[in-house]
Design an enzyme around this catalytic site. Structure first.
Site, PDB file in Angstrom:
ATOM      1  N   ASP A   1      31.485  17.918  17.605  1.00 55.39           N
ATOM      2  CA  ASP A   1      31.394  16.749  18.474  1.00 55.39           C
ATOM      3  C   ASP A   1      30.089  16.021  18.124  1.00 55.39           C
ATOM      4  O   ASP A   1      29.239  16.530  17.378  1.00 55.39           O
ATOM      5  CB  ASP A   1      31.462  17.136  19.957  1.00 55.39           C
ATOM      6  CG  ASP A   1      31.914  15.950  20.826  1.00 55.39           C
ATOM      7  OD1 ASP A   1      31.833  14.794  20.342  1.00 55.39           O
ATOM      8  OD2 ASP A   1      32.341  16.155  21.972  1.00 55.39           O
TER       9      ASP A   1
HETATM   10  C1  NOJ Z   1      31.675  12.520  22.145  1.00 53.43           C
HETATM   11  C2  NOJ Z   1      32.885  12.953  22.909  1.00 53.43           C
HETATM   12  O1  NOJ Z   1      32.622  14.179  23.558  1.00 53.43           O
HETATM   13  C3  NOJ Z   1      34.134  13.095  22.056  1.00 53.43           C
HETATM   14  O2  NOJ Z   1      35.227  13.282  22.916  1.00 53.43           O
HETATM   15  C4  NOJ Z   1      34.333  11.907  21.186  1.00 53.43           C
HETATM   16  O3  NOJ Z   1      35.496  12.061  20.407  1.00 53.43           O
HETATM   17  C5  NOJ Z   1      33.112  11.739  20.310  1.00 53.43           C
HETATM   18  N1  NOJ Z   1      31.954  11.522  21.148  1.00 53.43           N
HETATM   19  C6  NOJ Z   1      33.263  10.589  19.329  1.00 53.43           C
HETATM   20  O4  NOJ Z   1      33.194   9.378  19.973  1.00 53.43           O
END
Ligand code: NOJ
Length: 741
Positions: A261
């Site tokens: 993430d």
């Molecule tokens: C953080 C988020 O937790 C995740 O769900 C998302 O896909 C990513 N950022 C990318 O934007």
């Protein structure tokens, strides 16, 4: 490209080129005139690494993706196409209700079609991967990200996980887009519902309740997995070999890409798990995290780790191989734009057919929570005046926080929808108040005073709005109050400790209650809210979620009876915040309020609030009255694991309105070596019933439905007695029992 050639390509790459494939950067790196002054400097990576980067996040649109791809392929020793990945979570341009609303449809087949449409829009717009579905089991409504989940139940979530992955990936490799499931693992159980917090649970609980939806998605063929931000039993997932390598890769045979993430690799340092970015990179690599999303770790640290002999280059090769394999599978080496173009985009985005499907999905997602004296549906032919009041009355922002690429201007507002049913002499409207006036909330998300002034009306305007709403309401026979949460109050980093309507809306509602007219609440929200105090004063409640592009039409279809509500909650609506996490599949405990013989005090309960939620999982009303009767089992004994029992029940629509009933089957394993919940959903059926029609519905009960994780954390099934419940929601008490011999 043939696999042999792909191998040759991998073997010909320099270490820097290989590392580049493991880096993902966001759009700003490709749009800034001089990245060295902006994003690159901020992230702390070299210009060379930006040039070698293998994937781009959250850039959407054929024009822009083509431009970036063209620049990437120019002057390269090995021109490897970029892969574009985005958060296309519940629609790209045609936006559906938030996933918690999709969960409420209990219609995985329909959602598969919807996600197929989304894939088509994304494909045309130059995207090849979506960071979806999010399939975290969610039981704590304080967590803002319950918006992204299909709810609290492992079985229902698994069915949606499969259908969403299939919808996105239908027709791969040629069309469709690859699905990156998230947030692996157990992110939905963050302590206290606070975003980015820790998860701690027994392996048994993890396997039985939290892992099944991810496993279902992997089995459905998801190409990628995102490692979550949280620690899991003390070890951050992004550096957690046990969950990523031992379970995901080895036990489940997942050989796709694992992406961290956002900045989660560098956050291993902030967690206190790695001493610096170098160690963080090594830990993530050893846990087989292939792509570093937006952190400086892999870009700066992998090379020294290899040259200093701390990391085997083979691990980098394996990760790069997985990335190249996906690019190849999607045909990017043959066509780096993969068929996307501005013309195709125009043809496939927001078409009337796609809007129509979105309207159907949105209608199915609505849950009718209350309908006293059958006040709904409203008859547009009646000679009654209807006041549509409240901050969502003519609001375009019906998409919710995670529809990042959706265009609010394309949204059908509730007023737009009402106008298709009512003449102007019957429809009165007033905004009444802002959605949210709590300035500290806006400050908390980093808005400046100036920005807040634009959102929150001055006190005098607020008073005028209030007064006008009361005047309008006085003239009307029925009031529809369109209120709920502000978009910023849910979604990522949208955790809340109070789950009622904002004070300003409650203030107005209380004034409206004084008029003693029937009030119907249309609640727009990204989570189950606490409606306990206002519920008794409302005539009807429609839970509309953030309903998407066609939201206003769908709400109107329900209110004016063109559609009969069939949505059922996929997450309990709490009675009070103090109950959280609250979910139907609880354990009996040694002192259950339902069965204990102890005197009133010494039981598992709260002294000041009930144990039960205000509205349970599976609950929802319709405009019909359906009776369930005569539950029967084909046998009282299941003889061995290959045997099956058939449960049947009679349904009768005792009304003049056609309907769709969601018939739910729950089981309870009464005695087991690891105690089992009082009820668990094991199957459901969508049954359509014509006016006054009667139908017999049956379910096969097989031994795989009786399995659970034993004390050794392996699946097992134990002989003994099982209860079978069939009914319209998880609170049903029609049951019979059988014995597994
Ligand atoms: C953080 C988020 O937790 C995740 O769900 C998302 O896909 C990513 N950022 C990318 O934007």
């Amino acid at each position: 490209m043939e696999e042999r050639k792909l191998r040759e390509l991998l073997n010909s790459l320099s270490l820097d080129e290989k590392i580049g494939q493991l880096i993902q950067l966001s759009g700003e790196f490709f749009s800034a005139k001089d990245v060295s002054l902006g994003p690159q400097k901020k992230l702390g990576i070299t210009k060379e690494m930006v040039d070698l980067c293998g994937s781009v996040m959250n850039v959407v649109g054929a024009k822009e993706t083509h431009r970036i791809q063209d620049a990437n392929l120019k002057n390269k020793k090995h021109p490897i196409p970029l892969i574009f990945m985005s958060d296309i979570i519940y629609g790209l341009k045609t936006v559906y209700p938030i996933p918690l609303g999709l969960g409420a449809t209990w219609d995985p087949d329909l959602i598969q079609k919807a996600y197929r449409n989304t894939a088509e829009e994304a494909y045309a717009s130059g995207n090849q991967v979506t960071f979806a579905p999010m399939i975290d089991l969610a039981r704590d409504a304080r967590w803002g990200r319950v918006l992204e989940s299909t709810g609290e139940d492992p079985y229902l979530n698994s069915r949606f996980a499969e259908s969403m992955v299939k919808g996105f990936q239908e027709d791969l490799p040629k069309y469709g887009i690859a699905s990156c499931i998230k947030h692996f693992a157990a992110y939905g159980a963050v302590e206290s519902g606070r975003e980015y917090n820790a998860t701690d649970m027994s392996e048994n609980r993890l396997r039985q309740y939290y892992l099944p939806s991810y496993k279902a998605a992997v089995d459905a063929g998801a190409k990628m997995v995102m490692s979550s931000f949280n620690t899991l039993n003390g070890v951050p997932v992004t550096g957690n070999k046990w969950i990523l390598k031992d379970i995901l890769r080895k036990e489940w045979n997942f050989d796709g890409i694992i992406i961290s993430d956002y900045a989660a690799i560098s956050e291993l340092v902030a967690h206190g798990f790695a001493q610096d970015n170098k160690q963080a990179s090594k830990l993530a690599m050893n846990a087989t995290v292939d792509i570093d999303m937006k952190s400086p770790c892999y870009a700066n640290e992998l090379k020294p780790l290899v040259t200093e002999g701390e990391l085997d280059e083979k691990k980098i090769d394996d990760a790069v191989w997985r990335v190249l394999k996906l690019k190849n599978e999607l045909g990017l080496f043959e066509d780096p734009y993969r068929g996307s173009s501005e013309e195709l985009e125009k043809k496939s985005v927001l078409t009337p057919e796609k809007r129509q499907l979105a309207r159907k999905v949105s209608t199915e997602a609505m849950v009718l929570l209350k309908n006293k004296n059958n006040v709904l549906p409203l008859n547009p032919e009646d000679n009654k005046k209807i006041a549509l009041i409240g901050p969502y009355e003519n609001e375009h922002e019906l998409l919710g926080l995670w529809a990042v690429h959706g265009d609010r201007k394309e949204t059908v507002t509730i007023e737009d929808g009402f106008k298709t049913y009512l003449n102007s002499d019957k429809l009165l409207t007033a905004k009444g108040t802002d959605i949210l006036r709590d300035k500290s909330m806006f400050k908390g998300i980093g808005l400046s005073e100036e920005q807040i002034e634009k959102i929150v009306s001055s006190d005098s305007v607020e008073k005028e709005n209030n007064d006008k709403a009361i005047e309008v309401a006085k003239e009307a026979d029925i009031i529809v109050f369109a209120g709920g949460e502000h978009t910023i109050e849910s979604g990522e980093a949208g955790s809340r400790g109070n789950l009622t309507l904002p004070d300003n809306q409650l203030h107005l509602l209380n004034k409206l209650f004084e008029l003693n007219k029937p009030i119907i609440l249309v609640n727009i929200s990204g989570r189950p809210m606490i409606l306990t105090d206002i519920e008794p004063k409302l005539e009807a409640i429609i839970q509309a979620w953030f309903p998407g592009t066609e939201g206003g039409n769908a709400i109107s279809d329900i209110i004016f009876g063109k559609a009969n509500p069939s949505g059922r909650l996929s997450m309990s609506f709490p009675y009070a915040v103090g109950q959280l996490p609250v979910y139907y599949s609880q354990f009996s405990t040694g002192r259950s309020v339902r069965t204990s013989t102890h005197s009133s005090r010494f039981m598992s309960k709260y002294l000041d609030i009930p144990n039960d939620p205000l509205y349970p999982f599976g609950y929802g009303l319709s405009y019909s009255k359906v009776c369930y009767d005569n539950l029967k089992l084909s046998s009282k004994e299941m003889n061995g694991e290959s045997d099956k029992i058939v449960a049947t029940i009679d349904l009768q629509n005792k009304s003049n309105v056609d309907t769709t009933e969601i018939v739910q089957l729950y089981l309870q394993d009464k005695f087991a070596s690891v105690v089992q919940p009082i009820k668990e959903l094991k199957s459901f059926k969508r049954v359509s019933l014509k006016a006054n029609e009667q139908k017999n519905v049956s379910f096969d009960i097989t031994s795989d439905m009786l399995r659970f994780y034993g004390t050794d954390n392996k699946l097992t099934v134990e002989p003994g007695e099982f209860n079978v419940f069939v009914g319209p929601n998880s609170d049903t008490d029609q049951y019979d029992s059988f014995e597994l011999k």
